[in-house]
Design a protein around this motif. Structure first.
Motif, PDB file in Angstrom:
ATOM      1  N   ILE A  98      28.080  36.151  45.336  1.00 48.91           N
ATOM      2  CA  ILE A  98      28.288  34.524  45.589  1.00 48.91           C
ATOM      3  C   ILE A  98      28.794  34.394  46.809  1.00 48.91           C
ATOM      4  O   ILE A  98      28.562  33.787  47.660  1.00 48.91           O
ATOM      5  CB  ILE A  98      28.993  34.009  44.570  1.00 48.91           C
ATOM      6  CG1 ILE A  98      28.076  33.966  43.232  1.00 48.91           C
ATOM      7  CG2 ILE A  98      29.616  32.702  44.854  1.00 48.91           C
ATOM      8  CD1 ILE A  98      28.732  32.867  42.206  1.00 48.91           C
ATOM      9  N   ARG A  99      30.081  35.258  46.932  1.00 45.54           N
ATOM     10  CA  ARG A  99      30.860  34.977  48.289  1.00 45.54           C
ATOM     11  C   ARG A  99      30.447  35.652  49.278  1.00 45.54           C
ATOM     12  O   ARG A  99      30.475  37.304  49.405  1.00 45.54           O
ATOM     13  CB  ARG A  99      32.241  35.102  47.915  1.00 45.54           C
ATOM     14  CG  ARG A  99      33.381  34.286  48.846  1.00 45.54           C
ATOM     15  CD  ARG A  99      34.714  34.806  48.299  1.00 45.54           C
ATOM     16  NE  ARG A  99      35.137  33.953  47.272  1.00 45.54           N
ATOM     17  CZ  ARG A  99      36.374  33.571  47.047  1.00 45.54           C
ATOM     18  NH1 ARG A  99      37.093  33.977  47.809  1.00 45.54           N
ATOM     19  NH2 ARG A  99      36.718  33.063  46.084  1.00 45.54           N
ATOM     20  N   THR A 140      32.368  31.318  51.310  1.00 48.15           N
ATOM     21  CA  THR A 140      32.804  30.313  50.015  1.00 48.15           C
ATOM     22  C   THR A 140      31.656  30.806  49.073  1.00 48.15           C
ATOM     23  O   THR A 140      31.344  31.722  49.015  1.00 48.15           O
ATOM     24  CB  THR A 140      32.401  28.920  50.500  1.00 48.15           C
ATOM     25  OG1 THR A 140      31.515  28.529  51.014  1.00 48.15           O
ATOM     26  CG2 THR A 140      33.680  28.444  51.377  1.00 48.15           C
ATOM     27  N   ASP A 141      30.793  29.579  48.652  1.00 44.14           N
ATOM     28  CA  ASP A 141      29.693  30.201  47.994  1.00 44.14           C
ATOM     29  C   ASP A 141      28.335  30.343  48.458  1.00 44.14           C
ATOM     30  O   ASP A 141      27.075  29.919  48.042  1.00 44.14           O
ATOM     31  CB  ASP A 141      29.458  29.085  46.841  1.00 44.14           C
ATOM     32  CG  ASP A 141      29.156  27.631  47.194  1.00 44.14           C
ATOM     33  OD1 ASP A 141      29.282  27.595  48.271  1.00 44.14           O
ATOM     34  OD2 ASP A 141      28.485  26.891  46.554  1.00 44.14           O
ATOM     35  N   LEU A 152      25.468  32.078  46.831  1.00 48.61           N
ATOM     36  CA  LEU A 152      24.850  31.324  45.612  1.00 48.61           C
ATOM     37  C   LEU A 152      23.736  30.104  46.382  1.00 48.61           C
ATOM     38  O   LEU A 152      22.560  29.707  45.842  1.00 48.61           O
ATOM     39  CB  LEU A 152      25.832  30.560  44.816  1.00 48.61           C
ATOM     40  CG  LEU A 152      25.396  29.524  43.591  1.00 48.61           C
ATOM     41  CD1 LEU A 152      24.516  30.356  42.537  1.00 48.61           C
ATOM     42  CD2 LEU A 152      26.660  28.831  43.249  1.00 48.61           C
ATOM     43  N   GLN A 153      24.259  29.400  47.398  1.00 45.53           N
ATOM     44  CA  GLN A 153      23.618  28.475  48.135  1.00 45.53           C
ATOM     45  C   GLN A 153      22.236  29.052  48.572  1.00 45.53           C
ATOM     46  O   GLN A 153      21.214  28.294  48.599  1.00 45.53           O
ATOM     47  CB  GLN A 153      24.290  27.765  49.165  1.00 45.53           C
ATOM     48  CG  GLN A 153      25.826  27.115  48.591  1.00 45.53           C
ATOM     49  CD  GLN A 153      25.270  25.929  47.757  1.00 45.53           C
ATOM     50  OE1 GLN A 153      24.098  25.356  47.602  1.00 45.53           O
ATOM     51  NE2 GLN A 153      26.414  25.600  47.135  1.00 45.53           N
ATOM     52  N   GLN A 189      33.010  38.118  41.321  1.00 51.25           N
ATOM     53  CA  GLN A 189      33.995  38.753  40.906  1.00 51.25           C
ATOM     54  C   GLN A 189      34.563  37.764  39.593  1.00 51.25           C
ATOM     55  O   GLN A 189      35.399  38.140  38.871  1.00 51.25           O
ATOM     56  CB  GLN A 189      35.230  38.797  41.815  1.00 51.25           C
ATOM     57  CG  GLN A 189      35.124  39.837  42.971  1.00 51.25           C
ATOM     58  CD  GLN A 189      35.262  41.136  42.246  1.00 51.25           C
ATOM     59  OE1 GLN A 189      35.574  41.362  41.275  1.00 51.25           O
ATOM     60  NE2 GLN A 189      35.581  42.028  43.253  1.00 51.25           N
ATOM     61  N   HIS A 190      34.088  36.625  39.338  1.00 52.34           N
ATOM     62  CA  HIS A 190      34.467  35.716  38.609  1.00 52.34           C
ATOM     63  C   HIS A 190      33.049  34.851  37.892  1.00 52.34           C
ATOM     64  O   HIS A 190      32.418  34.727  38.876  1.00 52.34           O
ATOM     65  CB  HIS A 190      35.574  34.556  38.871  1.00 52.34           C
ATOM     66  CG  HIS A 190      35.072  33.746  39.871  1.00 52.34           C
ATOM     67  ND1 HIS A 190      34.594  32.610  39.759  1.00 52.34           N
ATOM     68  CD2 HIS A 190      34.841  34.182  41.362  1.00 52.34           C
ATOM     69  CE1 HIS A 190      34.311  32.105  40.834  1.00 52.34           C
ATOM     70  NE2 HIS A 190      34.483  32.790  42.091  1.00 52.34           N
ATOM     71  N   VAL A 191      33.356  34.445  36.797  1.00 50.00           N
ATOM     72  CA  VAL A 191      32.129  33.589  36.472  1.00 50.00           C
ATOM     73  C   VAL A 191      32.628  32.257  35.926  1.00 50.00           C
ATOM     74  O   VAL A 191      33.458  32.218  35.430  1.00 50.00           O
ATOM     75  CB  VAL A 191      31.259  34.561  35.104  1.00 50.00           C
ATOM     76  CG1 VAL A 191      30.627  35.393  35.475  1.00 50.00           C
ATOM     77  CG2 VAL A 191      32.297  34.572  34.064  1.00 50.00           C
ATOM     78  N   GLU A 192      31.755  31.414  36.275  1.00 55.95           N
ATOM     79  CA  GLU A 192      31.899  29.947  36.267  1.00 55.95           C
ATOM     80  C   GLU A 192      30.689  29.242  35.367  1.00 55.95           C
ATOM     81  O   GLU A 192      29.557  29.660  35.830  1.00 55.95           O
ATOM     82  CB  GLU A 192      32.360  29.243  37.507  1.00 55.95           C
ATOM     83  CG  GLU A 192      33.348  29.671  38.357  1.00 55.95           C
ATOM     84  CD  GLU A 192      34.425  29.479  37.731  1.00 55.95           C
ATOM     85  OE1 GLU A 192      34.790  28.424  36.976  1.00 55.95           O
ATOM     86  OE2 GLU A 192      35.513  30.310  38.084  1.00 55.95           O
ATOM     87  N   LEU A 198      30.165  26.343  35.749  1.00 59.92           N
ATOM     88  CA  LEU A 198      29.624  25.348  36.707  1.00 59.92           C
ATOM     89  C   LEU A 198      28.462  26.145  37.367  1.00 59.92           C
ATOM     90  O   LEU A 198      27.268  25.366  37.557  1.00 59.92           O
ATOM     91  CB  LEU A 198      30.759  24.936  37.660  1.00 59.92           C
ATOM     92  CG  LEU A 198      30.357  23.876  38.412  1.00 59.92           C
ATOM     93  CD1 LEU A 198      30.285  22.459  37.864  1.00 59.92           C
ATOM     94  CD2 LEU A 198      31.266  24.080  39.772  1.00 59.92           C
ATOM     95  N   TYR A 199      28.582  27.113  37.900  1.00 58.18           N
ATOM     96  CA  TYR A 199      27.567  27.933  38.713  1.00 58.18           C
ATOM     97  C   TYR A 199      26.448  28.271  37.774  1.00 58.18           C
ATOM     98  O   TYR A 199      25.209  28.209  37.955  1.00 58.18           O
ATOM     99  CB  TYR A 199      28.059  28.946  39.501  1.00 58.18           C
ATOM    100  CG  TYR A 199      29.144  28.894  40.485  1.00 58.18           C
ATOM    101  CD1 TYR A 199      29.370  27.886  40.817  1.00 58.18           C
ATOM    102  CD2 TYR A 199      29.891  30.010  40.730  1.00 58.18           C
ATOM    103  CE1 TYR A 199      30.286  27.640  41.793  1.00 58.18           C
ATOM    104  CE2 TYR A 199      30.850  29.683  41.856  1.00 58.18           C
ATOM    105  CZ  TYR A 199      31.134  28.478  42.382  1.00 58.18           C
ATOM    106  OH  TYR A 199      31.906  28.286  43.103  1.00 58.18           O
ATOM    107  N   GLU A 237      24.134  25.307  37.089  1.00 63.36           N
ATOM    108  CA  GLU A 237      23.210  25.171  38.402  1.00 63.36           C
ATOM    109  C   GLU A 237      22.188  26.065  38.303  1.00 63.36           C
ATOM    110  O   GLU A 237      21.206  25.627  38.591  1.00 63.36           O
ATOM    111  CB  GLU A 237      24.188  25.091  39.643  1.00 63.36           C
ATOM    112  CG  GLU A 237      24.997  24.194  39.699  1.00 63.36           C
ATOM    113  CD  GLU A 237      26.321  24.111  40.944  1.00 63.36           C
ATOM    114  OE1 GLU A 237      25.848  25.235  41.757  1.00 63.36           O
ATOM    115  OE2 GLU A 237      27.142  23.639  41.271  1.00 63.36           O
ATOM    116  N   LEU A 248      29.099  39.502  36.047  1.00 68.93           N
ATOM    117  CA  LEU A 248      30.391  39.857  36.729  1.00 68.93           C
ATOM    118  C   LEU A 248      30.351  41.357  37.149  1.00 68.93           C
ATOM    119  O   LEU A 248      29.290  42.056  36.745  1.00 68.93           O
ATOM    120  CB  LEU A 248      31.475  40.091  35.684  1.00 68.93           C
ATOM    121  CG  LEU A 248      32.304  38.988  35.060  1.00 68.93           C
ATOM    122  CD1 LEU A 248      33.190  39.445  34.091  1.00 68.93           C
ATOM    123  CD2 LEU A 248      33.285  38.337  36.039  1.00 68.93           C
TER     124      LEU A 248
END
Lengths: 239, 536
Positions: free
Chosen positions: A75-76, A82-83, A86-87, A106-109, A111-112, A115, A128
Motif C-alpha cells: 500500500i505505502r 501514503t496509499d 493502493l491508488q 503492515q496493517h489492515v483496514e 476501509l481499504y 474499497e 498483512l
C-alpha cells in the motif's frame, strides 16, 4: 492460527502450484529486503516476476506494459508514502477491471478492504505482510487471486464480522457457522475450510447451505461467486 | 420607519453617553483622589480602590462600545500576579523584607502590577478626557436636534403680544415677525436632520475614540499572549513527555521482551537442530508465532502513536476507518477540502477517537453521529450519541485528556450532556486548510476580535474637523444664506455671502454648498468603508 492452518495443510497445496503454467507477477514493494525475499519466494514456487518496482508511478507503468496475471502491491510506496500503491492498483483496475490485485500492508483496514471489494468483480486480495511467513499459504493466495478468486486477511474478515455483529441474520448463525462464514469470506474453498476446521467437505457444504439460507443469499456451487456473495453481503450491511 | 431607526437609536445612545459622562466624573474623582491620597499621604490601600472604580467605569464603556459597534473590546489588563510562595523558612519575602503572612507581599505585588500596567494609565487618561470628548460628541447631535425642533416650533411659539423682549434670535436671525418664523421652519428642519444625520457618525467616532484608549495596548496584548502561551507550552511539553514515557514503557514491556524471547527460542532451535530436528522445528514454529505476535503488538502501538490511515489518507478517512472498526453504529459526515496540518489532524483524530470510545464505554450509546468540517479557518468536530448523558470533563477523565491534546492549538472543547442524553461533544481547532492562511487567527486568543490597526492621529483629526468645517460651509454659509437671499432680509449677521456685492452673492452661496458637499463625500465614503471593515 497460522500454525494451525499450516499443520492442517496437506501436500495437495503444492500441486496447485505445479498445476498451472507460470503465473506472471508484477511486484511493488519499496523495501529492498522484502522485495527481494518476495521475488525469490514467488520464483521458487514457479512464478515469473515480470517487474519488481519501488514506486506508484513505476507500478502503473509496469502494469500497463506487462499486463501481468497478478499484481502484488504494498500500500505505502514512494514518493508520498501514503496509499500510493493502493491508488495505483485501483487506477489500474479501472483501466482493466479484471486485473487481479493482491494488496500487502503492515496493517489492515476495513476501509481499504471495502474499497477493493466495492466493484464486486473479485480477483482481489488484501493481506498483512506477516502472512508471508506462511510461505505456501501466501503463494496459494497469490495464485488464487490470479485465478480470479479472493484472499482476504483473517483480521479484515474478523473486523468485518465484528462490525456486522449487531446484524440480525448474522446473530442467528451458530459459532461453527460463523467460522465457516469467516473461511468463505477469506476466500477459501470448501476443501480448504474443511482442512482448517478439521471437518469433512460434506459437513462444510452443509454448513454453507445453512448459512446461505439464513442470510437469504442465492446458493452457488462456484467458489468465487460464493465468496463474492458473502463479501458483498458483509460489505453492504455495514455501509 | 426602519431606515430612521439607526438615527433614533444613536440619539438614545447619546443620552446614555451623557449619563456615562456623569459617572465618569465621579470615577475620575475617586481615581485621582486615590492617587493623591495613596501616594501623597501614603494611604496606599486606597489606590486599588481607585483603580477598581476606574476599571469598572472603563469596563462599562467597553461593554457599551463593544455592543454598539458589534466588535467587543477585550480587556487589556495584565493578569493578576501569582500568589507569593513561602521561602524555606515558611516566611514570605518581598523586596528584602520578610513577612509572616502572605497578605502584605501580595498587596505590594498587586499595587506594583497595577502601577506598571499601561492599561491603568490609559484608563485614567480616558477617565479625564472622556467626560469632555464623550459629552461633546453626545451633546452635539442631541443639541442640534433640539435646536432644530425649537426652530420648527417657532411659528407656534412666537407671540408678538408677549411683553418685554419679543425678539428671538434663531440661527443668527432675529425673529421679528410671524413670516420670519415661518421662513425659519426649513432651517429648523434642516438642523434637525443634520442632528439626526450626525448622531450615528458621532457615536461611531466615540466608538473609535473609546477603542483607541481602552482596547489593549500592544504591549499588554503581548504580555497576555506570553502568559497564555507559556501555560500552553508547559501543558504541551508535559503531555508530550508523558506520551513519550508511555510509548517507551509499551515498547519495553511488549515488543522488546518478546524479541528477547524470540532470540532465545531461535538459539535453542539452533542447538537442537542436529540432535532433535523435530523439536527444533517446533521451536522455529514458535519463533514464527512470536514474531507475528510482536508485529501485532507493534501495529497496536503504531495505531496509538499515529494511525496509519491518518498518515495515508488524512483525517476524514481516518475517522471513517475508526467508525468502521467501532462496535457502535457510527455515521460519519466529512466536509474537508484541502490538507490540514499534520499535528492538528492527529490531535483531532485522537480527540474524536477518545470521545467515541467514551460514548461506547460510559454512555451506553448505540448510535453515534460524527460531523467533521472546516470553515472560516476553524476545524470543527461534533460527536453526538444517543446514550444516557450526564457526561462532564472530570480530572483524569477522557474528556480532560481531549482538552489537553487540543489546547496547544488553541482548541476548545464543549460538552452538552443533559441527564438522559443525548450527549454532544464539540471540538474546535483553529487552523488553516491547504493554501488558506489566516495569521490573525493564529496570532492567538487575546486579539480574538481581529484588531484593526487604530486610526492614525491625522486621520482622527480629519474625521473630527471635517464635519465641523463642512457643516459650517454647507448649512449657515450655504443653505441658510441662500434662504435669506431668497427672502431678501437686511440682517446680514455672519453670513459671508450677504456682505459681498450683489453679483458675487449667489456664486458664493453655491461655492459654499459645493465645498460642504465635497467635504462630506469622502467622509461618507470613509465611514462606509469603516462599516464594511467592521462587518467582515
Amino acid at each position: 492460527m497460522l500454525t494451525g492452518e499450516r499443520t492442517a495443510a496437506p501436500a495437495g497445496v503444492a500441486d496447485v502450484a505445479e498445476r498451472s503454467g507460470a503465473v506472471r507477477v508484477v511486484l511493488a514493494e519499496d523495501q529492498y529486503l522484502l522485495r527481494d525475499g518476495l521475488t525469490r519466494l514467488l520464483q521458487a514456487h514457479g512464478m515469473e516476476i515480470c517487474a519488481a518496482v519501488e514506486s506508484g508511478e513505476e507500478l502503473l507503468a509496469a502494469l500497463r506494459a506487462e499486463r501481468p496475471d497478478v499484481a502484488v502491491v504494498d500500500i505505502r510506496l514512494p514518493p508520498t508514502f501514503t496509499d500510493e500503491g493502493l491508488q495505483a492498483a485501483l487506477a489500474a483496475r479501472r483501466e482493466r477491471p479484471e486485473l487481479p490485485v493482491l494488496i500487502l500492508s503492515q496493517h489492515v483496514e476495513q476501509l481499504y478492504a471495502r474499497e477493493l471489494l466495492a466493484d464486486g468483480s473479485g480477483a482481489v486480495g488484501y493481506l498483512l505482510k506477516d502472512r508471508v511467513f506462511a510461505a505456501r499459504q501466501f503463494v496459494d493466495s497469490v495464485r488464487r487471486v490470479a485465478e480470479g478468486g479472493t484472499a482476504m486477511d483473517p483480521e479484515v474478515i474478523a473486523k468485518l464480522l465484528a462490525s456486522n455483529a449487531r446484524d440480525e441474520p448474522l446473530g442467528r448463525l451458530t459459532p461453527r457457522e460463523r467460522e465457516v462464514l469467516a473461511g468463505m469470506a477469506e476466500g477459501r474453498s470448501n476443501a480448504a475450510i474443511a482442512r482448517q476446521l478439521f471437518l469433512s467437505e460434506g459437513a462444510v457444504s452443509k454448513y454453507t447451505t445453512n448459512i446461505f439460507a439464513k442470510l437469504d443469499l442465492a446458493p452457488s456451487d462456484d467458489d468465487n461467486r460464493r465468496v463474492r456473495a458473502v463479501l458483498a453481503y458483509l460489505n453492504g450491511r455495514a455501509e | 420607519m426602519s431606515r430612521l431607526r439607526p438615527y433614533v437609536t444613536a440619539q438614545g445612545r447619546a443620552v446614555v453617553l451623557v449619563a456615562l459622562a456623569a459617572v465618569e466624573v465621579v470615577a475620575q474623582a475617586v481615581m485621582l483622589g486615590s492617587l493623591v491620597l495613596g501616594f501623597g499621604l501614603g494611604l496606599l490601600f486606597l489606590f486599588p480602590w481607585g483603580v477598581a472604580a476606574a476599571r469598572g467605569t472603563a469596563g462599562a464603556a467597553r461593554a457599551l462600545t463593544g455592543r454598539w459597534t458589534g466588535r467587543p473590546i477585550p480587556e487589556p489588563y495584565l493578569p493578576a500576579p501569582p500568589h507569593p510562595l513561602p521561602g524555606p523558612d515558611g516566611r514570605y519575602r518581598h523586596l528584602g523584607i520578610s513577612y509572616r503572612s502572605p497578605a502584605l507581599p501580595e498587596f505590594f505585588e498587586r499595587v506594583h502590577r497595577l502601577l506598571s500596567d499601561r492599561a491603568t494609565w490609559r484608563d485614567t487618561l480616558w477617565l479625564i478626557a472622556d467626560p469632555v470628548v464623550g459629552l461633546a460628541l453626545a451633546a452635539l447631535p442631541l443639541l442640534t436636534v433640539g435646536y432644530g425642533l425649537f426652530g420648527m416650533a417657532l411659528p407656534l411659539l412666537w407671540d408678538p403680544s408677549y411683553p418685554g423682549d419679543t425678539l428671538v434670535d434663531y440661527a443668527g436671525v432675529e425673529v421679528a415677525s410671524q413670516d420670519t418664523a415661518l421662513a425659519l421652519v426649513p432651517v429648523g428642519a434642516a438642523l434637525c436632520a443634520l442632528g439626526l444625520w450626525a448622531g450615528p457618525r458621532a457615536m461611531a467616532l466615540h466608538g473609535r475614540w473609546t477603542r483607541s484608549l481602552l482596547a489593549p495596548a500592544r504591549a499588554s496584548e503581548l504580555a497576555l499572549q506570553v502568559a497564555e502561551l507559556d501555560q500552553k507550552r508547559t501543558a504541551a511539553t508535559d503531555w508530550q513527555a508523558a506520551e513519550v514515557r508511555r510509548i517507551e514503557r509499551d515498547l519495553h514491556d511488549g515488543p522488546q521482551a518478546r524479541l528477547v524471547a524470540l532470540g532465545m527460542t531461535v538459539s535453542a532451535a539452533e542447538e537442537l537442530v542436529d540432535t532433535d530436528p523435530a523439536a527444533a522445528k517446533v521451536l522455529l514454529r514458535q519463533a514464527q508465532d512470536s514474531s507475528s505476535a510482536v508485529l501485532r503488538e507493534l501495529r497496536g502501538l503504531v495505531r496509538g502513536i499515529h494511525p496509519p490511515v491518518l498518515a495515508e489518507r488524512g483525517l476524514g478517512d481516518a475517522v471513517r476507518a475508526l467508525a468502521l472498526d467501532s462496535a457502535l453504529d457510527v455515521r460519519v459526515e466529512v466536509d474537508l477540502r484541502g490538507q490540514l496540518p499534520d499535528p492538528v489532524q492527529s490531535a483531532a483524530y485522537f480527540a474524536v477517537a477518545e470521545i467515541l470510545a467514551n460514548a461506547g464505554k460510559h454512555a451506553g450509546a448505540d448510535r453515534v453521529d460524527i460531523d467533521l468540517w472546516h470553515r472560516d479557518g476553524v476545524l470543527r468536530a461534533t460527536v453526538t450519541d444517543d446514550g444516557r448523558g450526564g457526561a462532564a470533563p472530570t480530572a483524569g477523565g477522557g474528556l480532560r485528556g481531549v482538552e489537553r491534546r487540543i489546547k496547544p492549538f488553541d482548541g476548545v472543547l464543549a460538552v452538552s450532556s443533559p441527564e438522559g442524553g443525548p450527549t454532544t461533544v464539540a471540538v474546535e481547532i483553529p487552523c488553516p486548510l491547504g493554501d488558506e492562511c489566516c495569521d490573525t487567527r493564529q496570532a492567538g486568543g487575546a486579539g480574538a476580535g481581529g484588531p484593526r490597526p487604530p486610526a492614525g492621529r491625522g486621520e482622527l483629526w480629519l474625521t473630527a474637523l471635517a464635519p465641523v468645517v463642512c457643516s459650517v460651509a454647507l448649512f449657515p454659509q450655504g443653505l441658510v444664506a441662500g434662504t435669506l437671499l431668497v427672502f431678501g432680509t437686511d440682517n446680514r449677521s455672519w453670513f459671508l455671502a450677504l456682505y459681498l456685492p450683489e453679483p458675487l452673492r449667489w456664486p458664493t452661496v453655491l461655492a459654499m454648498v459645493a465645498l460642504g458637499l465635497a467635504g462630506v463625500r469622502p467622509l461618507l465614503r470613509r465611514w462606509r468603508k469603516g462599516g464594511a471593515r467592521q462587518g467582515c
